[in-house]
Structure formats: structure tokens, C-alpha cells
Write an enzyme that holds these catalytic residues in place. Structure first.
Site, PDB file in Angstrom:
ATOM      1  N   ASN A 113       0.864  -1.187   0.000  1.00  0.00           N
ATOM      2  CA  ASN A 113       0.000   0.000   0.000  1.00  0.00           C
ATOM      3  C   ASN A 113       0.897   1.233   0.000  1.00  0.00           C
ATOM      4  OD1 ASN A 113      -2.235  -1.694   0.272  1.00  0.00           O
ATOM      5  ND2 ASN A 113      -2.183  -1.609   2.506  1.00  0.00           N
TER       6      ASN A 113
ATOM      7  N   GLN B 244      -1.916   3.560   2.602  1.00  0.00           N
ATOM      8  CA  GLN B 244      -0.766   3.378   3.499  1.00  0.00           C
ATOM      9  C   GLN B 244      -0.982   4.121   4.811  1.00  0.00           C
ATOM     10  OE1 GLN B 244       3.021   4.556   1.830  1.00  0.00           O
ATOM     11  NE2 GLN B 244       4.174   3.651   3.514  1.00  0.00           N
TER      12      GLN B 244
ATOM     13  N   HIS C 298       6.607  -1.542   3.534  1.00  0.00           N
ATOM     14  CA  HIS C 298       6.293  -2.913   3.929  1.00  0.00           C
ATOM     15  C   HIS C 298       5.432  -3.553   2.852  1.00  0.00           C
ATOM     16  CE1 HIS C 298       3.181  -0.231   5.556  1.00  0.00           C
ATOM     17  NE2 HIS C 298       2.321  -1.219   5.339  1.00  0.00           N
TER      18      HIS C 298
ATOM     19  N   HIS D 121       2.548  -6.480   2.530  1.00  0.00           N
ATOM     20  CA  HIS D 121       1.645  -7.418   3.195  1.00  0.00           C
ATOM     21  C   HIS D 121       1.764  -8.761   2.466  1.00  0.00           C
ATOM     22  CE1 HIS D 121      -0.843  -4.376   5.457  1.00  0.00           C
ATOM     23  NE2 HIS D 121      -0.275  -3.589   4.565  1.00  0.00           N
TER      24      HIS D 121
HETATM   25  P1  AMP Z   1      -0.654  -0.120   5.806  1.00  0.00           P
HETATM   26  O1  AMP Z   1      -2.063   0.357   5.761  1.00  0.00           O
HETATM   27  O2  AMP Z   1      -0.235  -0.829   4.545  1.00  0.00           O
HETATM   28  O3  AMP Z   1       0.319   0.980   6.193  1.00  0.00           O
HETATM   29  O4  AMP Z   1      -0.636  -1.237   6.916  1.00  0.00           O
HETATM   30  C1  AMP Z   1      -0.019  -1.145   8.159  1.00  0.00           C
HETATM   31  C2  AMP Z   1      -0.244  -2.465   8.856  1.00  0.00           C
HETATM   32  O5  AMP Z   1       0.555  -2.475  10.028  1.00  0.00           O
HETATM   33  C3  AMP Z   1      -1.694  -2.722   9.317  1.00  0.00           C
HETATM   34  O6  AMP Z   1      -2.165  -3.920   8.692  1.00  0.00           O
HETATM   35  C4  AMP Z   1      -1.572  -2.886  10.834  1.00  0.00           C
HETATM   36  O7  AMP Z   1      -2.430  -3.860  11.354  1.00  0.00           O
HETATM   37  C5  AMP Z   1      -0.109  -3.248  10.995  1.00  0.00           C
HETATM   38  N1  AMP Z   1       0.481  -2.927  12.289  1.00  0.00           N
HETATM   39  C6  AMP Z   1       0.447  -1.738  12.939  1.00  0.00           C
HETATM   40  N2  AMP Z   1       1.112  -1.818  14.105  1.00  0.00           N
HETATM   41  C7  AMP Z   1       1.592  -3.083  14.185  1.00  0.00           C
HETATM   42  C8  AMP Z   1       2.375  -3.795  15.157  1.00  0.00           C
HETATM   43  N3  AMP Z   1       2.801  -3.216  16.285  1.00  0.00           N
HETATM   44  N4  AMP Z   1       2.682  -5.089  14.901  1.00  0.00           N
HETATM   45  C9  AMP Z   1       2.249  -5.699  13.773  1.00  0.00           C
HETATM   46  N5  AMP Z   1       1.528  -5.070  12.830  1.00  0.00           N
HETATM   47  C10 AMP Z   1       1.199  -3.793  13.030  1.00  0.00           C
END
Ligand code: AMP
Ligand code: ZN
Length: 114
Positions: free
Chosen positions: A87, A94, A100, A102
């Protein structure tokens, strides 16, 4: 980067459920899984997003993709299939600005995405 949650996870300052770790890369479970397998593959180096990556990041981003593929094998979804999603920025959805991917698996996905 001081206030980046994924930098803190990479440094071990915030706990995570690790699947694959190398010197440069970490794959760990998403805290709010949306699919039976939902992990995040990150470089330990802070890069804000794919949009901010440069040619100097090509090797590390390749390593992130390979680590995600290794995690998929370890978690048993390589043969059935999976998706890697980055994302990026607002329309991409994002929320965490440390690049990152997924790793999503364990069920069948439609195409195109909604
Ligand atoms: P995005 O929307 O692509 O930026 O996704 C960020 C992702 O990070 C989301 O799916 C969250 O659930 C995940 N996330 C946020 N904090 C943590 C954490 N401490 N450990 C694992 N995943 C996390
Ligand atoms: Zn970071």
C-alpha cells in the site's frame, strides 16, 4: 527513525511474532490479521514508502520480496498461492510510513481488487 513503529519492531524495542529474520530484513505477523496468513515484510532500514525508495534500495527491496516468499513457504501457503501488497501513499491506503509488503494467504482472492 525515532518515532517509527516498524523501526522499533526491527530493533526489537516493540515485540512482534517473527517468521523470517535476516541481517537486513524482517517478516512478522500483522497485529490485526485480515486473512488466515497476514504478515508484513520490511527492510530493517527506514524507507518511508516505495515512493521514496531509490536505486540504492534495489538490493534490500529484492531481499524483502525473497524473505516474504520464504515466509510463505514456511507458513504453508506457497503452493496454494498468496499476494504481496505494498500500500503506497493516500490512495494506496498506506498508514505506516516504513515501507512494507503485506503477505496475504490462506484464502482465494478476487481480481481486480475492489
Ligand atoms: P498499511 O495500511 O499498509 O500501512 O498497513 C499497516 C499495517 O501495520 C496494518 O495492517 C496494521 O495492522 C499493521 N500494524 C500496525 N502496528 C503493528 C504492530 N505493532 N505489529 C504488527 N503489525 C502492526
Ligand atoms: Zn521506520
Amino acid at each position: 527513525m525515532d518515532d517509527c513503529i516498524f523501526c522499533k519492531i526491527a530493533a526489537g524495542q516493540i515485540p512482534s511474532r517473527k517468521v523470517v529474520e535476516t541481517e537486513d530484513v524482517l517478516v512478522f505477523w500483522d497485529i490485526r490479521p485480515t486473512t488466515p496468513v497476514h504478515c508484513l515484510a520490511i527492510p530493517k532500514k527506514h524507507i518511508a514508502s516505495l515512493d521514496k525508495a531509490g536505486p540504492e534500495d534495489a538490493r534490500i527491496l529484492g531481499s524483502v520480496a525473497l524473505a516474504a516468499a520464504e515466509a510463505a513457504r514456511q507458513l504453508g501457503v506457497a503452493d496454494s498461492g498468496y499476494r504481496l501488497v505494498a500500500n503506497t501513499n493516500r490512495d494506496g491506503g498506506q498508514e505506516v510510513f516504513h515501507v512494507h509488503f503485506h503477505l496475504l494467504g490462506g484464502r482465494r482472492f478476487g481480481w481486480p481488487p475492489g
